[in-house]
Write an enzyme that holds these catalytic residues in place. Structure first.
Site, PDB file in Angstrom:
ATOM      1  N   GLY A  32     -40.164 -52.759  31.777  1.00 48.87           N
ATOM      2  CA  GLY A  32     -40.552 -53.822  30.756  1.00 48.87           C
ATOM      3  C   GLY A  32     -39.633 -54.878  30.837  1.00 48.87           C
ATOM      4  N   GLY A  37     -38.832 -62.297  38.111  1.00 45.99           N
ATOM      5  CA  GLY A  37     -38.863 -61.446  39.032  1.00 45.99           C
ATOM      6  C   GLY A  37     -40.045 -60.194  39.219  1.00 45.99           C
ATOM      7  N   HIS A  38     -40.190 -59.694  37.977  1.00 46.65           N
ATOM      8  CA  HIS A  38     -41.328 -59.073  37.956  1.00 46.65           C
ATOM      9  C   HIS A  38     -42.653 -59.627  38.178  1.00 46.65           C
ATOM     10  CE1 HIS A  38     -38.456 -56.895  34.858  1.00 46.65           C
ATOM     11  NE2 HIS A  38     -38.761 -56.073  35.840  1.00 46.65           N
ATOM     12  N   GLY A 148     -38.368 -54.503  43.751  1.00 43.38           N
ATOM     13  CA  GLY A 148     -37.560 -55.586  43.957  1.00 43.38           C
ATOM     14  C   GLY A 148     -36.437 -55.286  44.747  1.00 43.38           C
ATOM     15  N   ASP A 151     -32.725 -54.124  43.451  1.00 45.09           N
ATOM     16  CA  ASP A 151     -32.277 -52.788  43.489  1.00 45.09           C
ATOM     17  C   ASP A 151     -32.601 -52.199  44.975  1.00 45.09           C
ATOM     18  OD1 ASP A 151     -31.792 -52.089  40.795  1.00 45.09           O
ATOM     19  OD2 ASP A 151     -33.682 -53.112  40.561  1.00 45.09           O
ATOM     20  N   GLN A 154     -32.411 -48.282  45.553  1.00 42.83           N
ATOM     21  CA  GLN A 154     -33.455 -47.778  45.014  1.00 42.83           C
ATOM     22  C   GLN A 154     -34.812 -47.999  45.930  1.00 42.83           C
ATOM     23  OE1 GLN A 154     -34.738 -48.116  40.436  1.00 42.83           O
ATOM     24  NE2 GLN A 154     -36.054 -49.659  41.412  1.00 42.83           N
ATOM     25  N   ARG A 188     -31.194 -57.491  32.258  1.00 44.06           N
ATOM     26  CA  ARG A 188     -29.807 -57.475  31.845  1.00 44.06           C
ATOM     27  C   ARG A 188     -29.012 -58.653  31.701  1.00 44.06           C
ATOM     28  NH1 ARG A 188     -30.148 -52.230  34.637  1.00 44.06           N
ATOM     29  NH2 ARG A 188     -29.705 -50.416  32.797  1.00 44.06           N
TER      30      ARG A 188
HETATM   31  O1  PAF Z   1     -36.462 -50.789  38.856  1.00 43.30           O
HETATM   32  C1  PAF Z   1     -36.958 -50.244  37.512  1.00 43.30           C
HETATM   33  O2  PAF Z   1     -37.103 -51.097  36.819  1.00 43.30           O
HETATM   34  C2  PAF Z   1     -36.721 -48.769  37.402  1.00 43.30           C
HETATM   35  O3  PAF Z   1     -35.886 -48.267  37.960  1.00 43.30           O
HETATM   36  C3  PAF Z   1     -38.125 -48.047  37.915  1.00 43.30           C
HETATM   37  C4  PAF Z   1     -38.358 -48.221  39.261  1.00 43.30           C
HETATM   38  C5  PAF Z   1     -39.373 -48.792  36.743  1.00 43.30           C
HETATM   39  C6  PAF Z   1     -38.114 -46.669  37.395  1.00 43.30           C
HETATM   40  O4  PAF Z   1     -38.012 -46.305  36.166  1.00 43.30           O
END
Ligand code: PAF
Length: 285
Positions: A32, A37-38, A148, A151, A154, A188
């Protein structure tokens, strides 16, 4: 029309129904506090899929005990409005209890890729991420899932997880979206005061210096790293790492690599920011 669902079973059914209707499913997992970016991830999902699902869940498993779980921004109404505007088909907003029952005890762990960089500073973080994303992938079923590249680690870990566990998911890494002055968009960023917002540019400035040096022919990872480090060191209150590593293994780079990941994590007051650039691949930050 954008449908809001709260129960995992409803989310699964909606994705199954979409596929039964010959639609390709695009998934955008988020916590959320949606920003451009999202929205770029949603746009990419819409390019690749016919039915786009966004998940919004502030996953407690990926926050350490002294991290910002409680103050993490929760802006559901405006997130839903943004999803509606972008033509998202479904938004899944589960309650904590429906993702993690009182008996919950299963975790997904990725070994080597989780150890360096973020793994050294946030030891339990990636197990939390891989566990929740494995659950989301299982619920969504075969789909293309957008993440994205801010990260970066990730994205690499989730790609590895999908391959290693034979998940029928195409994990797509999407470019970092930046403000015109170079600051990478992040939920953030809203914690930053006006002064901190200016000082935060130290990261993009360091990445740019490294990028420019690379384009002038510099290939020594230690030298490129020091170009990136200088402005971060002078502007930020604390630096977790400025690393120059192999973009695929996240380990030490070859002496004169053809690509090099410069990754940064640093603190301004109580806010922790991360950013990166892959030299030899990404545009100038
Ligand atoms: O990148 C994020 O916002 C979070 O790490 C994700 C991939 C939604 C997992 O909670």
């Amino acid at each position: 029309m954008t449908t809001l669902v709260r129960e995992p079973a409803e989310f699964r059914r909606a994705c199954d129904d979409a596929r039964a209707d010959s639609s390709r499913v695009g998934l955008v997992p988020t916590m959320g506090a949606l920003h451009e970016g999202h929205f770029s991830l949603i746009d990419e999902a819409k390019n690749r899929a016919d039915f786009v699902a966004v998940t919004i869940f502030v996953n407690p498993l990926q926050f350490g005990p002294s991290e910002d779980l409680d103050r993490y921004p929760r802006t559901l109404e405006s997130d839903l409005a943004g999803c509606r505007e972008r033509g998202v088909d479904l938004v899944f907003v589960p309650a904590r209890e429906s993702m993690y029952s009182a008996q919950f005890q299963t975790h997904v762990s990725i070994e080597e890729l989780s150890k360096p960089l973020e793994g050294e500073c946030r030891p339990e973080h990636f197990d939390g991420v891989t566990t929740v994303v494995a659950k989301l992938f299982n619920l969504a079923g075969p789909c293309a899932a957008m993440f994205g590249r801010k990260d970066y680690q990730q994205w690499k870990i989730l790609s590895r997880m999908a391959r290693d566990l034979d998940m029928p998911i195409e994990v797509v890494g999407c470019p970092i979206v930046r403000e015109p002055d170079g600051l990478a968009l992040s939920s953030r960023n809203r914690y930053l005061s006006a002064t901190e917002r200016k000082r935060a540019l130290g990261i993009a400035s360091g990445l740019r210096r490294a990028h420019d040096a690379w384009h002038e022919g510099e290939r020594n990872p230690a030298t490129l790293r020091s170009f990136a480090q200088e402005p971060v060191q002078s502007e930020f209150d604390g630096v977790d790492y400025v690393a120059a590593v192999d973009p695929d293994t996240l380990m030490a780079a070859a002496p004169s690599p053809s690509r090099l990941l410069i990754a940064v994590a640093a603190h301004l007051g109580t806010t922790r920011l991360i950013d990166n650039v892959v030299l030899g691949e990404d545009p100038r930050p």
